[in-house]
Structure formats: structure tokens, C-alpha cells
Scaffold this motif. Structure first.
Motif, PDB file in Angstrom:
ATOM      1  N   GLY A 231       0.897  -1.257  -0.006  1.00  0.00           N
ATOM      2  CA  GLY A 231      -0.065   0.008  -0.061  1.00  0.00           C
ATOM      3  C   GLY A 231       1.012   1.298   0.037  1.00  0.00           C
ATOM      4  O   GLY A 231       0.445   2.165  -0.747  1.00  0.00           O
ATOM      5  N   LEU A 232       1.811   1.163   0.754  1.00  0.00           N
ATOM      6  CA  LEU A 232       2.706   2.434   0.809  1.00  0.00           C
ATOM      7  C   LEU A 232       3.449   2.648  -0.591  1.00  0.00           C
ATOM      8  O   LEU A 232       3.484   3.993  -0.983  1.00  0.00           O
ATOM      9  CB  LEU A 232       3.993   2.031   1.741  1.00  0.00           C
ATOM     10  N   MET A 233       3.743   1.648  -1.502  1.00  0.00           N
ATOM     11  CA  MET A 233       4.403   1.720  -2.606  1.00  0.00           C
ATOM     12  C   MET A 233       3.359   2.592  -3.509  1.00  0.00           C
ATOM     13  O   MET A 233       3.628   3.234  -4.474  1.00  0.00           O
ATOM     14  CB  MET A 233       4.956   0.404  -3.252  1.00  0.00           C
ATOM     15  N   ALA A 234       2.180   1.808  -3.530  1.00  0.00           N
ATOM     16  CA  ALA A 234       1.043   2.463  -4.589  1.00  0.00           C
ATOM     17  C   ALA A 234       0.730   3.730  -4.285  1.00  0.00           C
ATOM     18  O   ALA A 234       0.533   4.650  -5.019  1.00  0.00           O
ATOM     19  CB  ALA A 234      -0.147   1.305  -4.320  1.00  0.00           C
ATOM     20  N   ALA A 235       0.681   3.959  -3.080  1.00  0.00           N
ATOM     21  CA  ALA A 235       0.458   5.288  -2.465  1.00  0.00           C
ATOM     22  C   ALA A 235       1.737   6.474  -3.082  1.00  0.00           C
ATOM     23  O   ALA A 235       1.247   7.667  -3.314  1.00  0.00           O
ATOM     24  CB  ALA A 235      -0.012   5.499  -1.155  1.00  0.00           C
ATOM     25  N   GLY A 236       2.581   6.037  -2.610  1.00  0.00           N
ATOM     26  CA  GLY A 236       3.877   6.964  -3.087  1.00  0.00           C
ATOM     27  C   GLY A 236       3.802   7.138  -4.491  1.00  0.00           C
ATOM     28  O   GLY A 236       4.157   8.313  -4.752  1.00  0.00           O
ATOM     29  N   ILE A 237       3.767   6.133  -5.369  1.00  0.00           N
ATOM     30  CA  ILE A 237       3.626   6.392  -6.640  1.00  0.00           C
ATOM     31  C   ILE A 237       2.565   7.184  -7.220  1.00  0.00           C
ATOM     32  O   ILE A 237       2.759   8.201  -7.972  1.00  0.00           O
ATOM     33  CB  ILE A 237       3.515   5.048  -7.429  1.00  0.00           C
ATOM     34  N   MET A 238       1.398   7.058  -6.668  1.00  0.00           N
ATOM     35  CA  MET A 238       0.333   8.055  -7.038  1.00  0.00           C
ATOM     36  C   MET A 238       0.416   9.439  -6.698  1.00  0.00           C
ATOM     37  O   MET A 238       0.172  10.278  -7.407  1.00  0.00           O
ATOM     38  CB  MET A 238      -0.945   7.580  -6.608  1.00  0.00           C
ATOM     39  N   LEU A 239       1.136   9.544  -5.319  1.00  0.00           N
ATOM     40  CA  LEU A 239       1.593  11.026  -4.953  1.00  0.00           C
ATOM     41  C   LEU A 239       2.383  11.873  -5.737  1.00  0.00           C
ATOM     42  O   LEU A 239       2.238  12.866  -5.880  1.00  0.00           O
ATOM     43  CB  LEU A 239       1.399  11.025  -3.441  1.00  0.00           C
ATOM     44  N   ILE A 240       3.421  10.982  -6.232  1.00  0.00           N
ATOM     45  CA  ILE A 240       4.306  11.647  -6.979  1.00  0.00           C
ATOM     46  C   ILE A 240       3.867  11.784  -8.226  1.00  0.00           C
ATOM     47  O   ILE A 240       4.459  12.994  -8.863  1.00  0.00           O
ATOM     48  CB  ILE A 240       5.666  10.673  -7.173  1.00  0.00           C
ATOM     49  N   ILE A 241       3.084  11.228  -8.897  1.00  0.00           N
ATOM     50  CA  ILE A 241       2.509  11.409 -10.196  1.00  0.00           C
ATOM     51  C   ILE A 241       1.626  12.594 -10.084  1.00  0.00           C
ATOM     52  O   ILE A 241       1.472  13.653 -10.870  1.00  0.00           O
ATOM     53  CB  ILE A 241       1.472  10.309 -10.722  1.00  0.00           C
TER      54      ILE A 241
END
Length: 243
Positions: A231-241
């Protein structure tokens, strides 16, 4: 209250319940995973203080449920570092530009997973080291909402387990969140809308913490850690985008 706001509140309540439950079982992760949800619903400058209000209920309930197992020397040292830096970070959030903050949060979430994989079992810290851990936690939490996955290994490495770990970590977080709220209030971020949203989400948060407490000893901790990291990885990628 319009239909859109009711839908946002329903989604936020469901997320608050699920992630408070997850925090009670795994000991960390709920706050960090809630922030991207709240940011999408309310915007980052509102999401961080709303998350802080809801975390008062989550951490307060975990601290109370495990009150007989708290490690007060660690709590005192953690607070010594966390309070002044949480104040500084909270005041900084008032004026910090939002787009870079989203990118910073996304990078932070990815870094947490990488750091935990590289150093899953850090050396046992001394009690004095928790002053520095508290300072880093206070600053980071005030700016990006929650840093539980980054600090959790230090509490575990010190030798705190199960009730002692969950209760002590929750009490440290509770002190930090109260300090952040004071800073947000001083900077004008703690408005009636934020308080209303935080209070409206509190019942779901308390229910999740209660159910998590009763399932803590029945579910594999390793599975939840893996789910949190995904979940952390998915959320991190979405926030960077998005940033």
C-alpha cells in the motif's frame, strides 16, 4: 450537507475503520495509508490536520487499551525530541507549497519501504537515542501526516513486543499529534471544517481500533506488514504522479 460531501465522508469513514484496524493489528501503517485517501478527498492542507484529529482517537484508544504495558522512560525521551520539532513542522506546513509536499510525501513512502527492506532489524537503540527518534518523527509527522512505518523498527529493536510495543508507540504518537494540533491551530489550519471532519471520522476510527485489538493475536503479522508495504508503494507512486 450535499450528496458529494456525504459520499466523501462515507469513503473516508470506511478507510479510517479499515486502517485503524490495520494499525491495531500490525502496530503501524494506518496513518500513512490514510493520508493519500484524505488528500484525494479533501486536499493536502486539510488532509494533514484532519488525519491528525482522527489519529488522536486511534492512538488514544490503543494507548488506553494497552495502558498497563506502557514503557514510560521511552515515552518521556521521545516526547523531549518530538514536541519542539512537531511544533516547528506544523508551523512550516502552513506556508509550504502543496505540490512539492505531495512529491515529498510520495518519495517518503517509497523510501520507507526501501529502508525497511535494507534495514529490517536495526541495532537496539539506547534510551537516549529516542530523543533523536522523537525529533525526526515530530518534524516528519507534522509535514507528511505520519511516520509510523519509519520509527516502528526502533521500538521493536529496543525489545518492546505486542502490548508494550503497540501501547508505547501509540502514546508517543498521541503526544506528537497533540503538539501538531497546537501548531496547526496557531497557523490557522485547525478551522471548524477540519474539526468537524475529524470528529465525524472518529467513531469509525475507534471501531477499527477496537476490532483490531480483538484480532491482533489471530492474524499473521508478516502478512499485514507485506500488505502495508504494498500500500505504501502504490500510494507513493500516485502522490509523486499527482504532485
Amino acid at each position: 450537507m450535499n450528496a458529494g460531501l456525504l459520499m466523501d465522508l462515507a469513503v473516508a469513514s470506511a478507510a479510517a475503520f479499515a486502517l485503524a484496524w490495520l494499525s491495531a493489528v500490525a502496530g503501524f501503517g494506518g496513518g500513512v495509508l490514510l493520508l493519500p485517501v484524505f488528500t484525494a478527498l479533501f486536499g493536502l492542507r486539510t488532509a494533514v490536520p484532519v488525519l491528525t484529529v482522527t489519529q488522536l482517537a486511534s492512538n488514544g484508544s490503543r494507548a488506553w487499551l494497552n495502558r498497563h504495558h506502557l514503557h514510560w522512560p521511552i515515552i518521556g525521551r521521545f516526547a523531549l525530541g518530538a514536541v519542539p520539532f512537531a511544533l516547528a513542522g506544523g508551523l512550516l506546513l502552513v506556508t509550504a507549497p502543496l505540490a512539492p509536499l505531495k512529491g515529498l510525501l510520495g518519495a517518503f513512502l517509497l523510501a520507507v519501504v526501501i529502508w525497511r527492506r535494507i534495514n529490517p532489524h536495526p541495532r537496539k537503540p539506547t534510551p537516549r537515542a529516542f530523543v533523536g527518534i522523537g525529533a525526526a518523527s515530530g518534524l516528519g509527522s507534522a509535514l507528511v501526516g505520519s511516520v509510523g512505518p519509519l520509527t516502528a523498527p526502533f521500538f521493536l529493536a529496543y525489545g518492546l513486543v505486542r502490548d508494550a510495543y503497540i501501547g508505547t508507540e501509540a502514546t508517543c504518537a498521541l503526544i506528537m499529534h497533540l503538539t501538531k494540533l497546537a501548531a496547526y491551530g496557531g497557523g490557522g489550519l485547525l478551522n471548524p471544517n477540519v474539526l468537524w471532519l475529524g470528529l465525524a471520522l472518529t467513531p469509525a476510527t475507534l471501531a477499527g481500533a477496537w476490532f483490531g485489538r480483538h484480532t491482533m493475536n489471530r492474524i499473521s503479522e508478516r502478512l499485514f506488514v507485506l500488505l502495508v508495504e504494498a500500500g505504501l508503494m502504490a500510494a507513493g507512486i500516485m502522490l509523486i504522479i499527482a504532485g
